[in-house]
Design an enzyme around this catalytic site. Structure first.
Site, mmCIF file in Angstrom:
data_model
loop_
_atom_site.group_PDB
_atom_site.id
_atom_site.type_symbol
_atom_site.label_atom_id
_atom_site.label_comp_id
_atom_site.label_asym_id
_atom_site.label_seq_id
_atom_site.Cartn_x
_atom_site.Cartn_y
_atom_site.Cartn_z
ATOM 1 N N CYS A 93 4.109 10.224 -33.374
ATOM 2 C CA CYS A 93 4.209 10.827 -32.032
ATOM 3 C C CYS A 93 5.532 11.554 -31.846
ATOM 4 O O CYS A 93 5.580 12.606 -31.232
ATOM 5 C CB CYS A 93 4.116 9.764 -30.927
ATOM 6 S SG CYS A 93 2.992 8.438 -31.250
ATOM 7 N N ASP A 94 6.621 10.966 -32.331
ATOM 8 C CA ASP A 94 7.947 11.452 -31.940
ATOM 9 C C ASP A 94 8.729 12.120 -33.069
ATOM 10 O O ASP A 94 9.797 12.686 -32.819
ATOM 11 C CB ASP A 94 8.791 10.273 -31.404
ATOM 12 C CG ASP A 94 8.140 9.638 -30.187
ATOM 13 O OD1 ASP A 94 7.466 10.380 -29.453
ATOM 14 O OD2 ASP A 94 8.302 8.425 -29.983
ATOM 15 N N CYS A 149 6.878 5.074 -32.770
ATOM 16 C CA CYS A 149 5.780 5.866 -33.338
ATOM 17 C C CYS A 149 6.301 7.135 -34.005
ATOM 18 O O CYS A 149 6.622 8.123 -33.334
ATOM 19 C CB CYS A 149 4.783 6.216 -32.230
ATOM 20 S SG CYS A 149 3.433 7.229 -32.832
#
Ligand code: NDP
Length: 300
Positions: free
Chosen positions: A132-133, A129
């Site tokens: 997200c990261d 992701c």
């Protein structure tokens, strides 16, 4: 507690089904591990009619709308789903729910590369992701694996944060939307490595390198992050006992979202839908709720 309808999954398909079911006055429970589903992980969504916004923002709006029409919401994981006689039984930990019908809208989960280092460095450089990261890789060099829409979106997103982004794709031309490819090609931070397959992720505590095989030779790229964006597989394991007819693992549905199990309808990415988009999933969710309403009226 017995419901007219239990919706399994809280992405665009499930939440839209909840809006419609609430408006049909069906006693409805919607259960999801996380509301919004994988759509929450989409960055800027530019093809949702009426609004350009992050996946999370759009999903949050849909949830608020669904809550307004009376469905009950439960955020938890689903342990099992079975049919006994005419009744469906959904178990979530110690809670057991009964329903006359089901809409299965459980979506998909990330496909894995299944190469050395992928498991070992999960969360230590390997990610599924970018949204997200991505921030953990500010000003670093990363690679994105894949050649379709998710890979393209991830590469463009990461190029805003990282120093350099290698896209590693096994064929000779990316097959994402043309507009994304044009943006990638003019982005100086992104380099596409075509005809290449990842073979190993190497590191010491954290990711340091990606080994790829290109033109029958092994090459090594120095990277801090490997973003795996190679598609997804349908999340059918919790509903396995219902014995759906599947096509390549996806639940086969008719135009009315009916499955081969009487009283069970399916919507969104878990079905053999033509294109996997938020808007098509939402459309299927609406149709599924309508089909449930018809089914319940005809079975009275
Ligand atoms: P896709 O299944 O469409 O593509 C997966 C990509 O990964 C392909 O390029 C595939 O290669 C490659 N791949 C698959 N397995 C491997 C492997 N083992 N090793 C290396 N490469 C591999 O997945 P996406 O997640 O990109 O998209 C899923 C759906 O979601 C699509 O319908 C897409 O259109 C939609 N989507 C739409 C977006 C949008 O903004 N409109 C954004 C994101 C997704 P190959 O090409 O050779 O098959």
């Amino acid at each position: 507690m017995k419901y007219d309808l239990i919706i399994l999954g809280g992405g665009p398909a499930g939440l839209t089904a909840a809006i419609y079911a609430g408006r049909y006055n069906l006693k409805t429970l919607i259960v999801a591990e996380s509301f919004g589903g994988t759509a929450n992980l989409a960055g800027e969504v530019e093809n949702w009619p009426g609004k350009i916004g992050s996946g999370m923002e759009i999903m949050s709006d849909i949830k608020v709308q669904a809550e307004k029409f009376g469905a009950e919401f439960l955020e938890t994981s689903i342990d099992s789903v079975k049919k006994e006689g005419e009744e469906f039984i959904v178990s979530c930990g110690e809670k057991i729910f009964y329903s006359k019908t089901l809409i299965v809208a459980l979506g998909t989960k990330h496909r894995k590369l299944e190469i050395l280092g992928e498991e070992e460095f999960l969360g230590k450089g390997v990610s599924y992701c970018a949204i997200c990261d991505g921030n953990f890789f500010r000003n670093k060099t990363v690679s994105v694996i894949g050649g379709a829409d998710s890979a393209a979106k991830a590469a463009l997103y990461l190029a805003n944060i990282c120093e350099k982004v290698y896209v590693v794709y096994r064929k000779d031309k990316m097959r994402c939307e043309a507009i994304s490819l044009a943006n990638i090609e003019k982005n100086e931070k992104i380099e596409i490595i075509y005809n290449a397959t990842p073979s190993e992720i190497v590191g010491e505590g954290v990711v340091k390198q990606l080994k790829i095989s290109k033109d029958n030779e092994e090459k090594i790229i120095d990277v801090s992050g490997v973003f795996v964006e190679i598609g997804a597989t349908p999340s059918t394991n919790t509903v396995e006992s219902l014995n759906f007819e599947l096509e390549n693992g996806y639940i086969i549905t008719g135009k009315d979202t009916k499955t081969n199990i009487e009283g069970v309808f399916a919507a969104g990415d878990i079905t053999n839908i033509e294109i996997q988009q938020m808007i098509t999933a939402a459309g299927e969710g609406a149709i599924a709720a309508h089909s449930v309403q018809n089914f319940l009226m005809n079975s009275k």
